[in-house]
Design a protein around this motif. Structure first.
Motif, PDB file in Angstrom:
ATOM      1  N   GLY A   1       0.801  -1.222   0.000  1.00  7.63           N
ATOM      2  CA  GLY A   1       0.000   0.000   0.000  1.00  7.63           C
ATOM      3  C   GLY A   1       0.830   1.267   0.000  1.00  7.63           C
ATOM      4  O   GLY A   1       0.664   2.138  -0.867  1.00  7.63           O
ATOM      5  N   PRO A   2       1.763   1.462   0.950  1.00  8.16           N
ATOM      6  CA  PRO A   2       2.597   2.666   0.949  1.00  8.16           C
ATOM      7  C   PRO A   2       3.454   2.818  -0.305  1.00  8.16           C
ATOM      8  O   PRO A   2       3.669   3.936  -0.774  1.00  8.16           O
ATOM      9  N   LEU A   3       3.946   1.696  -0.843  1.00 10.61           N
ATOM     10  CA  LEU A   3       4.747   1.784  -2.068  1.00 10.61           C
ATOM     11  C   LEU A   3       3.896   2.264  -3.237  1.00 10.61           C
ATOM     12  O   LEU A   3       4.337   3.075  -4.058  1.00 10.61           O
ATOM     13  N   ALA A   4       2.661   1.777  -3.321  1.00  8.42           N
ATOM     14  CA  ALA A   4       1.758   2.224  -4.384  1.00  8.42           C
ATOM     15  C   ALA A   4       1.414   3.700  -4.223  1.00  8.42           C
ATOM     16  O   ALA A   4       1.316   4.444  -5.210  1.00  8.42           O
ATOM     17  N   ALA A   5       1.241   4.157  -2.967  1.00  9.77           N
ATOM     18  CA  ALA A   5       0.873   5.552  -2.717  1.00  9.77           C
ATOM     19  C   ALA A   5       1.985   6.520  -3.111  1.00  9.77           C
ATOM     20  O   ALA A   5       1.715   7.674  -3.431  1.00  9.77           O
ATOM     21  N   SER A   6       3.235   6.045  -3.121  1.00 14.64           N
ATOM     22  CA  SER A   6       4.346   6.933  -3.485  1.00 14.64           C
ATOM     23  C   SER A   6       4.303   7.320  -4.957  1.00 14.64           C
ATOM     24  O   SER A   6       4.804   8.376  -5.344  1.00 14.64           O
ATOM     25  N   GLY A   7       3.719   6.469  -5.805  1.00 12.43           N
ATOM     26  CA  GLY A   7       3.632   6.756  -7.237  1.00 12.43           C
ATOM     27  C   GLY A   7       4.901   6.472  -8.018  1.00 12.43           C
ATOM     28  O   GLY A   7       4.958   6.734  -9.222  1.00 12.43           O
ATOM     29  N   HIS A   8       5.926   5.935  -7.369  1.00  6.40           N
ATOM     30  CA  HIS A   8       7.198   5.679  -8.042  1.00  6.40           C
ATOM     31  C   HIS A   8       7.392   4.220  -8.417  1.00  6.40           C
ATOM     32  O   HIS A   8       8.331   3.900  -9.167  1.00  6.40           O
TER      33      HIS A   8
ATOM     34  N   VAL B   1       4.705  -4.303 -10.141  1.00  9.52           N
ATOM     35  CA  VAL B   1       5.581  -4.606  -9.010  1.00  9.52           C
ATOM     36  C   VAL B   1       4.800  -4.551  -7.709  1.00  9.52           C
ATOM     37  O   VAL B   1       4.917  -5.437  -6.853  1.00  9.52           O
ATOM     38  N   VAL B   2       3.970  -3.527  -7.550  1.00 15.42           N
ATOM     39  CA  VAL B   2       3.163  -3.392  -6.332  1.00 15.42           C
ATOM     40  C   VAL B   2       2.208  -4.573  -6.183  1.00 15.42           C
ATOM     41  O   VAL B   2       2.034  -5.122  -5.089  1.00 15.42           O
ATOM     42  N   GLU B   3       1.591  -4.975  -7.294  1.00 17.55           N
ATOM     43  CA  GLU B   3       0.642  -6.088  -7.239  1.00 17.55           C
ATOM     44  C   GLU B   3       1.348  -7.392  -6.853  1.00 17.55           C
ATOM     45  O   GLU B   3       0.832  -8.177  -6.040  1.00 17.55           O
TER      46      GLU B   3
END
Length: 400
Positions: A319-326, A331-333
């Motif tokens: 979740g936090p990695l996806a929220a960063s937008g980078h 990869v997030v999935e």
């Protein structure tokens, strides 16, 4: 008493920097720990001029060094003895001196990562972070072997990229010199020929612009070149500051074509380092802290530090990695699914392998596109000059 500059993190994960006076590095670490801070990097502020002027060694030399040190440690050779052996067999004076300093610091009680941190321009942030993690987690041999592999791969990429960019760079330099010579020495010879057309107001706009640019170059070319040199020096100095490095790293991941390559390489490095640390039993918060420093990109590192804070509050990593937008959505999935199936370290290493293979293909494509783009730009500039000079000639011949 020596003065030491330190980078540390407090209990909430915030980055803290400062300086302290201490008799030794060990005492400096004790003082920092007494302030309830976790030291990330501690270095003397007054190194000798000899080491301040050292430049980073080639990737191939460092890869061999890390690999040999890993092999010696894996064979049961004590660390101090291994460092001494590598120092004696080194044929490079700079590396010999650095290894002597590292050996001295380790002998005084510092860890290998702390000793290497005195020379960030030699070893690099990623290597220092990995070695520090290996020392803390008890897998120093594996960490050094992984660093050797990283370093060799990066050196290979750099050499391939520089080799592929050599011809486009040559075209850019030669094209710039040719255009400047044309504008300064060749174009002015046509100005008198076109004077009658200019007086009658019949000189084409394109020709007028080319003649005006030529006059500007004749008068101010020296000042323009001096301004470019001064701006380059000032920019290089600013890049050494924290804000300059942050701006550079942000620009690297946003530049067209190459930005995606830089971002994927940083994400792949993060996944590989994090996966390696988790596989060797390092707690996830500490692993994220080390992986953030090892990405080689401060923008991405800041996003990872923010994610670590959210994880300490009970959230999952995805979740936090996806929220960063980078981070790429795929990869997030994959990280999200891996967290649910408790296979995070394995999936992270697989993501790193996949990203690296994809990035090599993208890098080859970007490099192949640069050459025709440079040729096209050079051809367009020459075409503009030729057309601008031929239009008045054609007009005069038609008048006659």
């Amino acid at each position: 008493m020596d003065e030491f500059a330190y980078i540390a993190r407090d209990a909430s994960g915030q980055r803290v920097t400062g300086t302290i006076a201490a008799a030794s590095r060990r005492e400096a670490l004790e003082i920092i720990a007494g302030r309830s801070l976790f030291p990330v990097e501690v270095a003397s502020k007054s190194p000798t001029q000899q080491f301040k002027r050292l430049r980073r060694l080639s990737g191939q030399v460092l890869a061999v060094l890390y690999g040999q040190l890993s092999d010696l440690l894996r064979s049961g050779v004590p660390l101090l003895r291994a460092l001494d052996v590598l120092r004696k067999q080194s044929t490079r004076p700079a590396l010999t001196n650095v290894l002597a300093e590292v050996h001295h610091d380790v002998e005084q009680g510092a860890s290998l990562g702390e000793a290497m941190a005195r020379f960030p321009n030699i070893f690099g942030e990623m290597a220092i972070s990995m070695v520090r993690a290996g020392s803390e987690g008890g897998f120093l041999e594996d960490a050094l072997a992984r660093v050797a592999e990283f370093t060799e791969t990066q050196d290979d990429i750099r050499k391939r990229t520089m080799g592929a960019l050599a011809y486009p760079a040559f075209l850019a330099v030669v094209g710039t010199i040719v255009v400047i010579v044309l504008m300064v020495f060749f174009v002015p010879k046509f100005e008198g020929l076109f004077q009658n057309l200019r007086e009658r107001g019949e000189l084409p706009v394109m020709t007028e612009l080319v003649l005006g640019t030529s006059q500007f170059f004749q008068r101010w070319i020296v000042l323009v070149l001096a301004a470019f040199v001064a701006a380059g020096i000032a920019l290089r100095q600013w890049m050494q500051t924290e804000s300059g490095r942050m701006w550079r790293d942000r620009l690297k991941i946003r530049v067209p074509l190459a930005g995606k390559v830089f971002l994927n390489l940083a994400v792949a490095r993060f996944c590989r380092v994090l996966g390696t640390l988790l596989r060797n039993g390092v707690p996830i918060l500490r692993a994220l802290e080390i992986a953030a420093d090892a990405t080689g990109n401060r923008v991405l590192g800041a996003a990872i530090v923010t994610a670590a804070k959210d994880i300490s509050g009970g959230q999952r990593l995805a979740g936090p990695l996806a929220a960063s937008g980078h981070f790429p959505p795929t990869v997030v999935e994959m990280i999200s699914v891996a967290e649910e199936s408790s296979t995070l370290e394995k999936v992270l290493l697989e993501i790193a392998e996949s990203l690296e293979r994809r990035t090599w293909r993208q890098l080859d494509l970007v490099v192949r596109l640069i050459e025709p783009i440079m040729l096209l730009v050079l051809a367009m500039v020459v075409l503009v000059l030729v057309v601008a000079l031929l239009l008045p000639v054609i007009k005069m011949s038609m008048t006659v």
